[in-house]
Design an enzyme around this catalytic site. Structure first.
Site, PDB file in Angstrom:
ATOM      1  N   GLY A 156     -17.341  -2.440  16.093  1.00 14.61           N
ATOM      2  CA  GLY A 156     -17.210  -3.478  15.066  1.00 14.61           C
ATOM      3  C   GLY A 156     -18.503  -3.626  14.284  1.00 14.61           C
ATOM      4  O   GLY A 156     -19.205  -2.639  14.029  1.00 14.61           O
ATOM      5  N   GLY A 163     -16.607  -0.825  21.589  1.00 10.57           N
ATOM      6  CA  GLY A 163     -16.527  -1.664  20.391  1.00 10.57           C
ATOM      7  C   GLY A 163     -17.340  -1.097  19.248  1.00 10.57           C
ATOM      8  O   GLY A 163     -18.565  -0.967  19.350  1.00 10.57           O
ATOM      9  N   LYS A 178     -23.939 -25.846  19.429  1.00  7.16           N
ATOM     10  CA  LYS A 178     -22.755 -25.084  19.041  1.00  7.16           C
ATOM     11  C   LYS A 178     -21.760 -26.020  18.383  1.00  7.16           C
ATOM     12  O   LYS A 178     -21.605 -27.178  18.802  1.00  7.16           O
ATOM     13  CB  LYS A 178     -22.087 -24.478  20.284  1.00  7.16           C
ATOM     14  CG  LYS A 178     -21.110 -23.375  19.970  1.00  7.16           C
ATOM     15  CD  LYS A 178     -21.823 -22.083  19.657  1.00  7.16           C
ATOM     16  CE  LYS A 178     -20.905 -21.031  19.091  1.00  7.16           C
ATOM     17  NZ  LYS A 178     -21.620 -19.802  18.754  1.00  7.16           N
TER      18      LYS A 178
END
Ligand code: NAD
Length: 353
Positions: free
Chosen positions: A183, A181, A84
């Site tokens: 999105g 959600g 990451k």
């Protein structure tokens, strides 16, 4: 920056293979790249650009997300490890092409041991800027332009595995699903679920997002948004925030299944144990939401969209297996998934040594 001891404690807890800090005064870049594991292959994981309060908070986020990527790759049987990148700063004020290019040069230095892509604060357009400095990017120039569509595809297959396990029938027709959600993933998922004939209840804090799914798919809007936890439904489908299964929401749930795309749905692992005790089937988030990762990896490997979708559909069988072990051993599904991932990583380490 907090004390080094805390950073050491964090590193001891997550046991990453490598942690790299970089800062570049010329562009204001402040970044941490964590390689959690390369046991299964090069580390892969998106880059998050976020106004972290301190290096330590950024480090913890990077460590947690890199470990999750290792587990996700291991479970999805991908020849990649977990990593990451986090960039410390407010993307709205501090994101410049120069800073992105400086970050991309850091990524390039890993020479393929770390590959990255979109995440919070980093868009497909940002990746195009970064492409000038590094080729180690997923989703930037590949065939799957929008990885969220594949994530949604995988969530549908994951939901079918949940329904098969709970009701003995994988069909979603006529089932009531409460989606939190609308999105990027939520929108595509709602579209697919509507096509399957599911009854959809949807919450979002963004009025516009709700209006779109209401007008396009005739979903029922749940208001206020937090009322979604208590609605009576077959499955609660979190596609917004992490940490939404917690001490406050657990007693409210009125569903048989919790399965959606959101990352880190369980506030703490013990909340997954509580779901199990309540008889609510939980699809471990990093197993059911792996479609975007699978498509990103196909991009890196030069595979087609069809191949990415086909690989993503295997989420169905993976979850069925986890649920079967969970039933046999009386162990919550998230514990089973972690164990399988850790065993795969350990086995690979043993083979390599
Ligand atoms: P997004 O930002 O496009 O969508 C999130 C939506 O949730 C937004 O519409 C937002 O308004 C809404 N939201 C925020 N707070 C809310 C609340 N309290 N109640 C209801 N709605 C709320 O993000 P996305 O890409 O669709 O990702 C959704 C989740 O899935 C995230 O947790 C993400 O980490 C995870 N995920 C996404 C992908 C992917 O391919 N995009 C892959 C794996 C996991």
């Amino acid at each position: 920056m907090k004390t080094a001891k805390n950073a050491h404690e964090l590193i001891a807890q997550y046991a990453p293979q490598e942690v790299h800090y970089y800062s570049d005064p010329a562009t204001g870049l402040k970044t941490i790249i964590v390689i959690h594991s390369t046991a299964l292959g090069p580390a892969t994981g998106g880059t998050r650009f976020y106004p972290y309060q301190s290096w330590e908070v950024a480090l913890e986020d990077a460590l947690k997300l890199a470990q999750a990527m290792s587990y996700k790759c291991a479970l999805a049987e991908l020849p990649f490890g977990g990593g990451k990148g986090v960039i410390v700063g407010d993307p709205k004020r501090e994101k410049t092409p120069e800073l992105l290019r400086a970050y991309a040069r850091v990524v390039q230095q890993f020479d393929g041991r770390f590959m990255t892509g979109e995440d919070v604060g980093i868009s497909a357009e940002d990746l195009e800027v970064m492409m000038r400095e590094t080729k180690f990017l997923a989703g930037a120039k590949g065939v799957t332009r929008d990885l969220s569509t594949v994530t949604a595809h995988g969530v549908v297959y994951g939901l079918k595995a949940c329904f098969q396990t709970v009701f003995g029938n994988s069909s979603l027709k006529g089932r009531t699903l409460a989606v939190q959600g609308a999105g990027k993933v939520g929108y595509y998922l709602i579209k697919l679920l509507a096509a399957e004939g599911a009854k959809l209840l949807v919450s979002d804090i963004d009025r516009r997002a709700l209006e779109i799914v209401q007008s396009e798919f005739g979903v029922r809007v749940v208001e206020p948004p937090e009322a979604i936890y208590a609605v009576e439904c077959d499955a609660f489908v979190p596609c917004a925030l992490g940490g939404i299964i917690n001490d406050t929401t657990l007693p409210l749930l009125n569903c048989k299944i919790v399965a959606g795309s959101a990352n880190n749905q369980l506030k703490e692992p013990r909340h997954g144990d509580r779901l199990h005790e309540f008889g609510i089937l939980y699809a471990p988030d990093y197993v059911i939401n792996a479609g975007g990762l699978i498509a990103g990896v196909q991009d890196l490997l030069g595979g087609s969209v069809e191949k990415a979708l086909h690989e993503t559909e295997k989420i169905y069988g993976r979850l069925l297996k986890i649920f079967e072990i969970s039933r046999r051993e009386g162990l919550a599904p998230h514990r089973v998934a972690d164990r399988i991932a850790e065993e795969r990583l350990r086995a690979q380490h043993r083979e390599a040594s």
